[in-house]
Design a protein around this motif. Structure first.
Motif, PDB file in Angstrom:
ATOM      1  N   HIS A 171       0.029   0.882   5.112  1.00 53.98           N
ATOM      2  CA  HIS A 171       1.204   0.377   5.829  1.00 53.98           C
ATOM      3  C   HIS A 171       2.440   0.373   4.911  1.00 53.98           C
ATOM      4  CE1 HIS A 171      -0.392  -3.200   3.742  1.00 53.98           C
ATOM      5  NE2 HIS A 171       0.894  -3.505   3.597  1.00 53.98           N
ATOM      6  N   LYS A 172       3.600   0.236   5.552  1.00 57.00           N
ATOM      7  CA  LYS A 172       4.863   0.080   4.840  1.00 57.00           C
ATOM      8  C   LYS A 172       5.671  -1.004   5.543  1.00 57.00           C
ATOM      9  CE  LYS A 172       8.947   2.487   3.112  1.00 57.00           C
ATOM     10  NZ  LYS A 172       9.675   3.784   3.006  1.00 57.00           N
ATOM     11  N   TYR A 189       5.057  -0.735   9.735  1.00 58.28           N
ATOM     12  CA  TYR A 189       4.506   0.428  10.420  1.00 58.28           C
ATOM     13  C   TYR A 189       3.504   1.124   9.506  1.00 58.28           C
ATOM     14  CZ  TYR A 189       7.054   3.943   7.690  1.00 58.28           C
ATOM     15  OH  TYR A 189       7.505   4.749   6.682  1.00 58.28           O
ATOM     16  N   MET A 190       2.646   1.948  10.117  1.00 62.51           N
ATOM     17  CA  MET A 190       1.718   2.802   9.361  1.00 62.51           C
ATOM     18  C   MET A 190       1.732   4.184   9.998  1.00 62.51           C
ATOM     19  SD  MET A 190      -1.942   1.311  10.634  1.00 62.51           S
ATOM     20  CE  MET A 190      -2.277   0.925  12.349  1.00 62.51           C
ATOM     21  N   GLN A 191       1.552   5.210   9.172  1.00 64.21           N
ATOM     22  CA  GLN A 191       1.612   6.595   9.621  1.00 64.21           C
ATOM     23  C   GLN A 191       0.210   7.087   9.944  1.00 64.21           C
ATOM     24  OE1 GLN A 191       4.770   7.704   9.655  1.00 64.21           O
ATOM     25  NE2 GLN A 191       4.367   9.703  10.582  1.00 64.21           N
ATOM     26  N   LEU A 192       0.045   7.638  11.133  1.00 65.44           N
ATOM     27  CA  LEU A 192      -1.235   8.185  11.558  1.00 65.44           C
ATOM     28  C   LEU A 192      -1.378   9.631  11.089  1.00 65.44           C
ATOM     29  CD1 LEU A 192      -1.405   6.808  15.220  1.00 65.44           C
ATOM     30  CD2 LEU A 192      -2.381   5.815  13.144  1.00 65.44           C
ATOM     31  N   PRO A 206      -5.809  -5.983  12.654  1.00 62.00           N
ATOM     32  CA  PRO A 206      -4.386  -5.607  12.589  1.00 62.00           C
ATOM     33  C   PRO A 206      -3.607  -6.397  11.537  1.00 62.00           C
ATOM     34  CG  PRO A 206      -4.845  -6.865  14.581  1.00 62.00           C
ATOM     35  CD  PRO A 206      -6.166  -6.560  13.959  1.00 62.00           C
ATOM     36  N   PHE A 207      -4.030  -7.602  11.208  1.00 59.95           N
ATOM     37  CA  PHE A 207      -3.354  -8.367  10.163  1.00 59.95           C
ATOM     38  C   PHE A 207      -3.440  -7.637   8.823  1.00 59.95           C
ATOM     39  CE2 PHE A 207      -3.468 -11.622  13.289  1.00 59.95           C
ATOM     40  CZ  PHE A 207      -2.498 -12.549  12.947  1.00 59.95           C
ATOM     41  N   VAL A 208      -4.562  -6.947   8.622  1.00 63.20           N
ATOM     42  CA  VAL A 208      -4.736  -6.193   7.381  1.00 63.20           C
ATOM     43  C   VAL A 208      -4.072  -4.832   7.479  1.00 63.20           C
ATOM     44  CG1 VAL A 208      -6.435  -5.224   5.793  1.00 63.20           C
ATOM     45  CG2 VAL A 208      -6.878  -7.419   6.898  1.00 63.20           C
ATOM     46  N   LEU A 209      -4.196  -4.195   8.647  1.00 63.71           N
ATOM     47  CA  LEU A 209      -3.640  -2.854   8.815  1.00 63.71           C
ATOM     48  C   LEU A 209      -2.125  -2.837   8.609  1.00 63.71           C
ATOM     49  CD1 LEU A 209      -5.615  -1.532  11.933  1.00 63.71           C
ATOM     50  CD2 LEU A 209      -5.857  -0.784   9.557  1.00 63.71           C
TER      51      LEU A 209
END
Length: 656
Positions: free
Chosen positions: A21-22, A64-67, A147-150
């Motif tokens: 994530h960022k 956000y995180m990149q798929l 999702p808290f970790v992601l």
């Protein structure tokens, strides 16, 4: 019976995840008024190694995180507020993806995209991806986690940043550079507080001292780096100064705040002058005039009447600052009162001459013909209206006031007085006795004196509208004839004669070389030529003082006499004696008039030939020479054409 304790949101991770994530924005920790609400903004997390972590759910968190498919997935947290029973809702979550921030799951009548439970929301998101078959099996397997970790809420860096933000302020930057609202929050000021926005703008415009630089770090926090030592901090190098200035302005009076701002204005000019000593704009410049006006709450774009006194006050402030390094509060009060008086006088002048506030002097024919208007001089019934003075007058007062001078030529609109009462205007004309009477006198007196055959004659109604139109047209024609015309013999006034009567748009200033220019605060334009002077369309570079015909005649006469004494001859058709005529231009020259140009005679002697008339050249000639582009085309190897070059123009970038 004691109230039940609120339950914490327990999250059991399915696997140990390598996060990617960022964090775009860390947000802030919610400080609720009750312990019950505070519990809602905390989480209790059991990791895969059976360790329990506890932390805060920040309000305003954005990550956000990149798929692997190339699309980003965003998570945003906001303050949930309270329900209808005034019970706290807790944090709310929203998930979106792709560059256009498409909300998932899609919005419907039952949901607005915000969920109280992140686990429930994330379950809907995974179901959406599986049904639409939008992601690969590897991506779905990676997303099947807490999702808290992601997204980084349950991350040591995030929780440390939240704890640090509680103690130390940080400048957030969502865009490329921080905006005014973000600077205001950095100084712990509300953007709606207009009285303190000058302080926010001052800090925003302050350059970093050497060797400090800045960059945008994790969580959109602006970090300041000292290049010589490698020190990195969230604290602006001048934060303590502006914080102290903020505390002072909250306690100081309005005049004291103005004093501080004026001192800062002079200090900033002195600091800039030291760095650019050889290329420095004068203090009396449009920039500092507008800044001084802003300090006292005025805008020179709309209130140009204060520019002149702003320039004078800048000189006084500079003198006081040079001697004492401080501007006395008395000078601040004098300047404030002076500018307020200027604005009040200008507003009074505008209201006096504005057509909107002169509704009472507009001509009302119906009231005048009904005898309802009074004379402005003697207060009796008015029987006439001056179309140029715009005054209602009785016949005697009009005769007294318009018997002499230029008023004698004014165009009046006069009513016919009643032949019996003489005070009211006549409305009807008796065709039997040829008298004009008002309605009252005709009905009560005049008709009783008529014979039987005279009573049968119908009176004629007096049409004042047609009479007014004729007089109004006459007044309009006379106004056009009396319009001021430019006299060719009238000498041009010097620029200094106009400076005192310049409009509120254009104002004179001097640049670094001492050359005068004119600045328009309303449009930001600048020009060298006075806006009062009409430019010569034929020759923009011609002399400011155009020779009069009699001056040219005298110069030519003296030249002819000198040539005759030298044994030369002149063309008799061109000049006879000391007077001559230019038939092509329709100008007759005589010997009268004094020459205003001392070098005219000597220049003409060098150019005039003894065998013919004085040659006319330049913009005075009837036929110009061969254009330069024609000569260049005929002889391309020998041409001296250069592109026009402008120098010393404002806001001009030098050519590389």
């Amino acid at each position: 019976m004691s109230a039940e304790k609120p339950m914490l949101n327990a999250h059991v991770p399915k696997t140990d995840v390598a996060t990617r994530h960022k964090v775009i924005r860390f947000g802030t920790t919610r400080k609720a008024p009750s312990e019950k609400e505070n519990k809602l903004y905390e989480y209790l997390h059991q990791r895969a190694d059976l360790k329990v972590s506890r932390g805060s759910i920040p309000v305003g968190f954005y990550s956000y995180m990149q798929l692997d498919e190339g699309h980003p997935v965003y998570l945003e947290v906001r303050f949930g507020g309270y329900d209808l029973d005034d019970e706290p809702v807790g944090p709310q979550y929203q998930v979106s993806w792709k560059a256009d921030k498409e909300i998932i799951p899609p919005l419907d009548s039952m949901s607005d995209g915000w969920y109280v439970s992140l686990d429930e929301l994330w379950s809907h998101v995974l179901t959406f991806f599986e049904k639409k078959n939008l992601l690969s099996e590897e991506s779905l397997e990676y997303l099947d986690a807490d999702p808290f970790v992601l997204f980084g809420i349950d991350d040591q860096l995030t929780q440390q940043a939240l704890l640090k933000l509680e103690k130390f302020p940080a400048l957030m930057c969502d865009g490329a550079v921080p905006n005014l609202e973000e600077w205001a929050y950095y100084l712990r000021l509300e953007p709606s507080d207009s009285s303190m926005m000058w302080l926010v703008k001052a800090m925003m415009e302050t350059e970093l001292p050497k060797p400090w630089t800045c960059y945008k770090g994790i969580g959109s926090i602006v970090c300041y780096l000292r290049s010589d030592s490698g020190q990195v901090t969230w604290k602006h190098p001048f934060y303590d100064y502006f914080r102290q200035l903020r505390d002072f302005c909250k306690q100081a009076s309005k005049e004291e705040v103005m004093q501080v701002r004026c001192n800062r204005l002079l200090w900033s000019y002195e600091a800039t002058r030291v760095e650019t000593e050889h290329n420095m704009e004068p203090l009396i410049s449009p920039e500092y005039v507008s800044r001084l006006a802003e300090i006292f709450g005025f805008d020179v774009k709309t209130e140009g009447c204060i520019v002149r006194n702003c320039k004078a006050q800048l000189k006084d402030f500079a003198k006081a600052y040079r001697s004492n390094q401080d501007i006395d509060i008395g000078l601040i009060n004098v300047c404030r009162e002076m500018l307020e008086r200027d604005v009040a006088k200008y507003a009074e002048m505008v209201s006096h001459w504005s057509s909107d506030v002169k509704e009472d002097v507009k001509f009302d024919l119906n009231k005048l013909a009904a005898g309802e208007m009074n004379c402005v001089n003697c207060k009796t019934t008015a029987l006439c209206f001056c179309l140029e003075c715009k005054d209602y007058l009785c016949l005697n007062c009009y005769q007294d006031l318009h018997s002499k001078g230029s008023r004698k030529e004014h165009a009046p609109f006069c009513l016919v007085p009643c032949a019996l009462c003489v005070t009211l205007p006549a409305k009807i004309h008796c065709t039997f006795t040829d008298k004009s009477l008002c309605h009252k006198c005709y009905a009560m007196k005049h008709i009783k004196m008529l014979p039987p055959d005279g009573k049968e004659n119908q009176p004629r109604r007096i049409d004042y509208v047609e009479q007014y139109n004729r007089y109004a047209e006459f007044a309009k024609e006379r106004t056009k004839k009396l319009a001021p015309k430019i006299d060719a013999d009238m000498p041009m006034l010097d620029d200094s004669a106009y400076e005192s009567v310049l409009s509120t748009d254009w104002h004179p200033f001097y640049d670094t070389r001492g050359v005068k220019y004119y600045h328009n605060f309303a449009t930001g334009e600048r020009m060298r030529q006075s806006p009062r002077r009409v430019p010569n369309t034929d020759d923009p570079g011609a002399e400011a003082h155009t020779p009069r015909p009699q001056d040219v005649a005298k110069a030519l006469a003296e030249t002819q006499d000198s040539l005759m004494d030298a044994g030369g001859s002149t063309s008799p058709g061109f000049m006879q004696g000391t007077a001559g005529t230019f038939p092509e231009q329709g100008i007759t020259m005589t010997q009268t008039g004094e020459s205003a140009f001392g070098n005219t005679v000597s220049s003409m002697r060098g150019t005039m030939k003894a065998s013919g008339p004085l040659p006319m050249s330049g913009f005075d000639s009837l036929k110009s020479e061969v254009p330069a582009h024609v000569l260049a085309a005929s002889d391309p190897d020998n041409r001296a054409i250069r592109a026009p070059h402008r120098t010393h123009m404002p806001m001009e970038v030098p050519a590389e």
